[in-house]
Enzyme design. Sequence first.
Site, mmCIF file in Angstrom:
data_model
loop_
_atom_site.group_PDB
_atom_site.id
_atom_site.type_symbol
_atom_site.label_atom_id
_atom_site.label_comp_id
_atom_site.label_asym_id
_atom_site.label_seq_id
_atom_site.Cartn_x
_atom_site.Cartn_y
_atom_site.Cartn_z
ATOM 1 N N GLU A 133 17.166 -1.957 33.960
ATOM 2 C CA GLU A 133 16.379 -3.190 34.168
ATOM 3 C C GLU A 133 17.007 -4.357 33.404
ATOM 4 O O GLU A 133 16.332 -5.344 33.113
ATOM 5 C CB GLU A 133 14.928 -3.001 33.695
ATOM 6 C CG GLU A 133 14.159 -1.866 34.315
ATOM 7 C CD GLU A 133 13.695 -2.107 35.756
ATOM 8 O OE1 GLU A 133 14.111 -3.125 36.360
ATOM 9 O OE2 GLU A 133 12.946 -1.267 36.265
ATOM 10 N N HIS A 156 9.070 -2.962 28.427
ATOM 11 C CA HIS A 156 8.532 -2.480 29.713
ATOM 12 C C HIS A 156 8.071 -1.037 29.530
ATOM 13 O O HIS A 156 8.761 -0.236 28.893
ATOM 14 C CB HIS A 156 9.616 -2.566 30.788
ATOM 15 C CG HIS A 156 9.350 -1.726 31.997
ATOM 16 N ND1 HIS A 156 8.222 -1.883 32.774
ATOM 17 C CD2 HIS A 156 10.051 -0.710 32.567
ATOM 18 C CE1 HIS A 156 8.243 -0.991 33.767
ATOM 19 N NE2 HIS A 156 9.344 -0.269 33.655
ATOM 20 N N HIS A 158 5.458 2.343 31.410
ATOM 21 C CA HIS A 158 4.706 2.852 32.568
ATOM 22 C C HIS A 158 3.301 3.221 32.093
ATOM 23 O O HIS A 158 3.001 4.387 31.838
ATOM 24 C CB HIS A 158 5.418 4.066 33.163
ATOM 25 C CG HIS A 158 6.719 3.735 33.825
ATOM 26 N ND1 HIS A 158 7.465 4.671 34.517
ATOM 27 C CD2 HIS A 158 7.413 2.570 33.912
ATOM 28 C CE1 HIS A 158 8.564 4.076 34.994
ATOM 29 N NE2 HIS A 158 8.552 2.821 34.631
ATOM 30 N N HIS A 228 3.844 0.284 39.335
ATOM 31 C CA HIS A 228 5.017 0.673 38.534
ATOM 32 C C HIS A 228 4.712 0.650 37.035
ATOM 33 O O HIS A 228 4.984 1.627 36.340
ATOM 34 C CB HIS A 228 6.198 -0.253 38.879
ATOM 35 C CG HIS A 228 7.452 0.023 38.109
ATOM 36 N ND1 HIS A 228 8.707 -0.318 38.550
ATOM 37 C CD2 HIS A 228 7.657 0.597 36.894
ATOM 38 C CE1 HIS A 228 9.618 0.039 37.654
ATOM 39 N NE2 HIS A 228 8.996 0.598 36.640
HETATM 40 P P1 13P Z 1 15.957 3.006 32.424
HETATM 41 O O1 13P Z 1 16.038 4.434 31.919
HETATM 42 O O2 13P Z 1 17.192 2.611 33.169
HETATM 43 O O3 13P Z 1 15.593 2.052 31.314
HETATM 44 O O4 13P Z 1 14.790 2.956 33.500
HETATM 45 C C1 13P Z 1 13.473 3.227 33.133
HETATM 46 C C2 13P Z 1 12.494 2.423 33.895
HETATM 47 O O5 13P Z 1 11.332 2.400 33.511
HETATM 48 C C3 13P Z 1 12.911 1.685 35.099
HETATM 49 O O6 13P Z 1 11.909 0.815 35.552
HETATM 50 ZN ZN ZN Z 2 9.914 1.311 34.913
#
Ligand code: 13P
Ligand code: ZN
Length: 281
Positions: A133, A156, A158, A228
């Site tokens: 990202e 970021h 989840h 997401h």
């Molecule tokens: P990366 O492992 O490349 O950081 O990806 C994780 C992710 O949450 C992608 O949205």
């Molecule tokens: Zn992600």
Amino acid sequence: MIGNLDNLLNFTNDLFQRKELKPVLAQVAGVAQYLWDRGWAERNAGNFSINVTGFFQEKDFGHFASFPFFPLSKEYPGLVRTIFLVSGTGTRMRDMAHRPAENLCFVYISDSGSAFHILGDHREGDCVKPTSELVTHLAIQQQLLQKKSPEKVVLHAHVTELIALTQLAQFKSEEAVNSLLWSMHPETMLFLPDGVGFVPYTLARTEHIAASTLGKLKNHKAVLWEKHGCLAVGITLPDAFDTIDILAKSAKIYLLGKATGMEPEGLTPEQLKEIRESLSG
Ligand code: 13P
Ligand code: ZN
């Protein structure tokens, strides 16, 4: 061109040993553990970038240009000769919590602003590569610098509770999702009076999600990525985590209330108004 390997290896070890970085690495380990414990970082989920340019001196920068070079698909003129500590793509937050240095890399933006050097451990001819990202992180970091914002971190994650909300048709708008999140817990209005931005589902790792997120961050310090996860900026990594945590708490209260089979009442408009007014007092 890559410089003398031994020098680079010593230099990389020194990078992680720098005393200014110790508190940052401690924060990385702490937040990575929280993300894993909360269930917001399955497999390699989540990533972050931290602007650490201020920890270095101009004289170090010449050396950085001798590390491996990776072109970017876009130019970031506002990021020339800036340095970011970035989570490695594919790395696990549960590993980051115990061994941050092995799961991070330093990204140095080239003089042209259209490439970066990785100041990583190149012992095996390989190194930790920055998150997939990266384009979103760089776009946001550039905007933060241009606005002279105090925030140096983009995180970021989840966040299960927030992803669940964005699966519900009635919350697929900024207005609806903010009025729900504010109404579920006083802290949300207190700490996020500008609410959260809503980015409709978009393929991750693209310029498109970067641009949509950037637009939303003009007025918010956090955004939801439909189906997401979410992303927040912060002065420090724990600060960005706190913002996400507050949003998740509101979402969780709603989902727990709904799970009883009843409709959560929510704070009334008058109560919310009272909190908002207390902020300016
Ligand atoms: P990366 O492992 O490349 O950081 O990806 C994780 C992710 O949450 C992608 O949205
Ligand atoms: Zn992600």
